[in-house]
Design an enzyme around this catalytic site. Sequence first.
Site, PDB file in Angstrom:
ATOM      1  CB  SER A  97      -0.906   0.027   1.249  1.00 50.43           C
ATOM      2  OG  SER A  97      -1.718  -1.125   1.324  1.00 50.43           O
ATOM      3  CB  SER A 113      -2.119  -1.325  -3.649  1.00 51.55           C
ATOM      4  OG  SER A 113      -1.229  -0.342  -3.211  1.00 51.55           O
ATOM      5  CG  ASP A 161      -2.633   2.692  -3.642  1.00 52.22           C
ATOM      6  OD1 ASP A 161      -1.867   2.139  -2.821  1.00 52.22           O
ATOM      7  OD2 ASP A 161      -2.747   2.308  -4.815  1.00 52.22           O
TER       8      ASP A 161
END
Length: 403
Positions: free
Chosen positions: A280, A318, A320
């Site tokens: 991440s 991920s 983000d």
Amino acid sequence: MNAKPSFACTIVALLIISVLYAREPQTSSPTTTQKKVVRARDLGIPFDGTPGKFNAITDVAGVEVGYTTLVSGEGKLEVGKGPVRTGVTAIIPRGHDSLNDPVYAGVFSLNGNGEMTGTAWIEESGFLEGPVVITNTHSVGVARDATINWRVKHGAADNTGYWWSLPVVAETWDGWLNDVNGFHVKPEHVFHALDSAHGGPVEEGSVGGGTGMICYEFKGGNGTASRQIEMKERKDAPARSFTVGAFVQANCGRRSQLTIAGVPVGKEIPGEVYKEETGSIIIAVATDAPLLPHQLKRLARRASLGLARTGSVSGNGSGDLFIAFSTANPHVANPDQVAHSVQTVPNDLLDPIFAAVVQATEEAIINALVDNRSMTGRDNHKVDAIPHNRLREVLQKYNRLAQ
């Protein structure tokens, strides 16, 4: 005549020293390869824009950054014992002198496989009412509670009239190198990161919350950068200078995706840590430009473009998550005043600020890779830092080294 200290006194003194040493955050171990500070620009990597004095988020006046770094143990994972490769990062928007003066803020989720607490209230109110704390995935709870406790001890309830707090605590996963299920981050570590926050140069790489992180399957972690911009209100008016700073906790991307200065570095320096993306990235953007919450949300979105320049596709695994805040317009949350006057930059003039966000974010991510060191963690998992000489060779091959 001075008497020699007794054996018992010597033992007591040694015990005191060992206890004091144990309380200090440990920043290195035999499993980390030390190196001198080298940032991306030192290698001749070209970047757009003009950086500030420190090329860091702390170039935005008032912003302070602090760390607690936890590194201990080697070898086979024993949950609850280690090895430990983790920590806490704290960003204080207006610094210790103005802890309880909120800032306008906006947030953006590029991919939501992660956590950033307190964002619902930012969306609702437009204010960030305390620090931004970043740690590992399974330490969000303790970091959140400790941040509330720290704010109460620093007079948040008394000074603002609010007897509640919804702090911003974000995370990325460091379980490849760290005993993430051992819950090694404690309240005192959060307190230390907050108490030690300062302006000026910012340490990068494997420190604080970034200690155990991996970026593009090289050793990742913390990185920062800044941009200075000048804007004119009209052709005959003097220019006004503003600063934009970015800070990242970078733990994202596959090796083959890594792009630096437009060069496919990841394909030129192949390697694999994961079978699929499990990382991440948290990005914090600060500016002293007077912007309103909806404009700061637009800045947070632009961090995505800086991330994209480094090759990320923001994979399914991920998280983000991005936040942007402005240190302009102080005291606008004071409830004792019925109406407040604020400044703001017109939307039509925001393009230079957007560009600065993209540029600073890109460089911050590359700094997190370059200003770093190789690390061995749990179960002897090793992640190499990006090799500086090889990186320069690749950039030279594509004629991309700065002249």
